[in-house]
Motif scaffolding. Sequence first.
Motif, PDB file in Angstrom:
ATOM      1  N   LYS A  15     -49.661  77.952  31.858  1.00  0.00           N
ATOM      2  CA  LYS A  15     -50.256  78.200  32.822  1.00  0.00           C
ATOM      3  C   LYS A  15     -51.087  77.676  33.061  1.00  0.00           C
ATOM      4  O   LYS A  15     -52.252  77.576  34.500  1.00  0.00           O
ATOM      5  CB  LYS A  15     -50.510  79.988  33.414  1.00  0.00           C
ATOM      6  N   SER A  16     -51.929  76.917  31.988  1.00  0.00           N
ATOM      7  CA  SER A  16     -53.423  76.383  32.677  1.00  0.00           C
ATOM      8  C   SER A  16     -52.685  75.226  32.382  1.00  0.00           C
ATOM      9  O   SER A  16     -54.296  74.579  32.375  1.00  0.00           O
ATOM     10  CB  SER A  16     -53.569  77.266  31.515  1.00  0.00           C
ATOM     11  N   SER A  17     -51.971  74.525  32.498  1.00  0.00           N
ATOM     12  CA  SER A  17     -51.678  73.334  31.741  1.00  0.00           C
ATOM     13  C   SER A  17     -50.530  72.451  32.134  1.00  0.00           C
ATOM     14  O   SER A  17     -49.787  72.995  33.126  1.00  0.00           O
ATOM     15  CB  SER A  17     -51.266  72.907  30.018  1.00  0.00           C
ATOM     16  N   ILE A  18     -50.692  70.284  32.319  1.00  0.00           N
ATOM     17  CA  ILE A  18     -50.099  70.094  33.204  1.00  0.00           C
ATOM     18  C   ILE A  18     -49.034  69.015  32.048  1.00  0.00           C
ATOM     19  O   ILE A  18     -49.412  68.136  31.830  1.00  0.00           O
ATOM     20  CB  ILE A  18     -50.445  68.791  33.966  1.00  0.00           C
ATOM     21  N   HIS A  19     -47.425  68.803  32.272  1.00  0.00           N
ATOM     22  CA  HIS A  19     -46.722  68.868  31.401  1.00  0.00           C
ATOM     23  C   HIS A  19     -46.701  66.834  32.151  1.00  0.00           C
ATOM     24  O   HIS A  19     -45.580  67.342  33.026  1.00  0.00           O
ATOM     25  CB  HIS A  19     -45.567  69.570  30.789  1.00  0.00           C
ATOM     26  N   VAL A  20     -46.776  66.087  31.598  1.00  0.00           N
ATOM     27  CA  VAL A  20     -45.719  65.093  32.456  1.00  0.00           C
ATOM     28  C   VAL A  20     -45.073  64.630  31.825  1.00  0.00           C
ATOM     29  O   VAL A  20     -44.520  63.896  30.266  1.00  0.00           O
ATOM     30  CB  VAL A  20     -47.140  63.583  32.446  1.00  0.00           C
ATOM     31  N   CYS A  21     -43.998  63.889  31.678  1.00  0.00           N
ATOM     32  CA  CYS A  21     -42.861  63.158  31.062  1.00  0.00           C
ATOM     33  C   CYS A  21     -42.856  61.294  32.064  1.00  0.00           C
ATOM     34  O   CYS A  21     -43.048  61.803  32.685  1.00  0.00           O
ATOM     35  CB  CYS A  21     -41.573  63.382  31.639  1.00  0.00           C
ATOM     36  N   ILE A  22     -43.119  60.946  30.784  1.00  0.00           N
ATOM     37  CA  ILE A  22     -43.195  59.178  31.547  1.00  0.00           C
ATOM     38  C   ILE A  22     -41.270  58.468  31.539  1.00  0.00           C
ATOM     39  O   ILE A  22     -40.664  58.660  30.067  1.00  0.00           O
ATOM     40  CB  ILE A  22     -43.284  57.671  30.817  1.00  0.00           C
ATOM     41  N   VAL A  23     -40.831  58.286  32.633  1.00  0.00           N
ATOM     42  CA  VAL A  23     -39.887  57.771  33.013  1.00  0.00           C
ATOM     43  C   VAL A  23     -39.969  56.711  33.537  1.00  0.00           C
ATOM     44  O   VAL A  23     -39.842  55.466  34.476  1.00  0.00           O
ATOM     45  CB  VAL A  23     -39.092  58.954  33.996  1.00  0.00           C
ATOM     46  N   ASN A  24     -38.873  55.444  32.693  1.00  0.00           N
ATOM     47  CA  ASN A  24     -38.843  53.720  32.638  1.00  0.00           C
ATOM     48  C   ASN A  24     -38.118  53.595  33.131  1.00  0.00           C
ATOM     49  O   ASN A  24     -36.647  53.349  32.520  1.00  0.00           O
ATOM     50  CB  ASN A  24     -39.565  53.253  30.958  1.00  0.00           C
ATOM     51  N   CYS A  25     -38.016  53.097  34.288  1.00  0.00           N
ATOM     52  CA  CYS A  25     -36.435  52.603  35.265  1.00  0.00           C
ATOM     53  C   CYS A  25     -36.977  51.284  34.504  1.00  0.00           C
ATOM     54  O   CYS A  25     -35.504  51.391  35.896  1.00  0.00           O
ATOM     55  CB  CYS A  25     -37.229  52.949  36.964  1.00  0.00           C
ATOM     56  N   GLY A  26     -36.927  50.994  34.400  1.00  0.00           N
ATOM     57  CA  GLY A  26     -36.488  49.308  34.036  1.00  0.00           C
ATOM     58  C   GLY A  26     -37.526  48.634  34.221  1.00  0.00           C
ATOM     59  O   GLY A  26     -38.526  48.292  35.735  1.00  0.00           O
ATOM     60  N   GLY A  27     -38.153  47.389  33.672  1.00  0.00           N
ATOM     61  CA  GLY A  27     -39.745  46.818  34.356  1.00  0.00           C
ATOM     62  C   GLY A  27     -40.106  45.918  32.942  1.00  0.00           C
ATOM     63  O   GLY A  27     -39.284  45.697  32.411  1.00  0.00           O
ATOM     64  N   CYS A  28     -40.810  45.743  33.257  1.00  0.00           N
ATOM     65  CA  CYS A  28     -41.605  45.150  31.731  1.00  0.00           C
ATOM     66  C   CYS A  28     -42.591  45.664  31.046  1.00  0.00           C
ATOM     67  O   CYS A  28     -43.447  45.445  30.014  1.00  0.00           O
ATOM     68  CB  CYS A  28     -42.680  44.217  32.942  1.00  0.00           C
ATOM     69  N   ASN A  29     -42.438  46.860  31.172  1.00  0.00           N
ATOM     70  CA  ASN A  29     -43.528  48.084  29.876  1.00  0.00           C
ATOM     71  C   ASN A  29     -44.982  48.077  30.701  1.00  0.00           C
ATOM     72  O   ASN A  29     -45.716  48.630  29.555  1.00  0.00           O
ATOM     73  CB  ASN A  29     -43.120  48.072  29.076  1.00  0.00           C
ATOM     74  N   GLY A  30     -45.499  47.280  31.232  1.00  0.00           N
ATOM     75  CA  GLY A  30     -46.939  47.280  31.660  1.00  0.00           C
ATOM     76  C   GLY A  30     -47.481  48.485  32.174  1.00  0.00           C
ATOM     77  O   GLY A  30     -48.873  48.770  31.623  1.00  0.00           O
ATOM     78  N   CYS A  31     -46.661  48.903  33.110  1.00  0.00           N
ATOM     79  CA  CYS A  31     -47.363  50.751  33.456  1.00  0.00           C
ATOM     80  C   CYS A  31     -47.338  51.454  32.321  1.00  0.00           C
ATOM     81  O   CYS A  31     -48.460  52.413  31.973  1.00  0.00           O
ATOM     82  CB  CYS A  31     -46.756  51.080  34.763  1.00  0.00           C
ATOM     83  N   ASP A  32     -46.212  51.348  31.487  1.00  0.00           N
ATOM     84  CA  ASP A  32     -45.988  52.087  30.187  1.00  0.00           C
ATOM     85  C   ASP A  32     -46.838  52.415  28.831  1.00  0.00           C
ATOM     86  O   ASP A  32     -47.894  53.255  28.145  1.00  0.00           O
ATOM     87  CB  ASP A  32     -44.747  52.398  29.714  1.00  0.00           C
ATOM     88  N   VAL A  33     -47.837  51.433  28.674  1.00  0.00           N
ATOM     89  CA  VAL A  33     -48.885  51.049  27.956  1.00  0.00           C
ATOM     90  C   VAL A  33     -49.715  51.753  28.524  1.00  0.00           C
ATOM     91  O   VAL A  33     -50.487  51.942  28.152  1.00  0.00           O
ATOM     92  CB  VAL A  33     -49.073  49.151  27.552  1.00  0.00           C
TER      93      VAL A  33
END
Length: 149
Positions: free
Chosen positions: A11-29
């Motif tokens: 109720k008081s936290s935000i849960h995120v999931c990183i989804v890489n849809c194909g790319g160079c992984n720069g944004c993942d880093v």
Amino acid sequence: MLDAIKDVVRKSSIHVCIVNCGGCNGCDVECVALLSPRYDLEQYGIYVHNNPREADVLLLTGAVTEQWKDNLKRIYDKAPEPKIAVAVGNCPISGDVFAQEGGHVNAPASNFVPVAAEIPGCPPRPNEILEAILAVGPQAIADRGREQK
């Protein structure tokens, strides 16, 4: 009992999931850099999960490749309602350098799932990603509270 505790925390936290849809992984880093002591994502009550079934916010990184067209929609459907997708970087927004005539990139990601926010950059800075999560995350929490009533 365990589900009740989980509901209180969610109720008081935000849960995120990183989804890489194909790319160079720069944004993942850059997304993973948010876990470092410099940005300390968890001090804001934001937690990263590998499972979309635990996520309020899906961070979409990379250009949507041919293989990811159907997978992206399937992953989005697995996330619990209410769910918010955020396009991180130029690739899920426009395809950027991967979007060539006759290529195998299907940008933008918003053609496949609803995108609530876009963070341009190649890659965007971690603080910009954090600001976007903090901008859209509370809406997911508010929507979750309305659905439970």
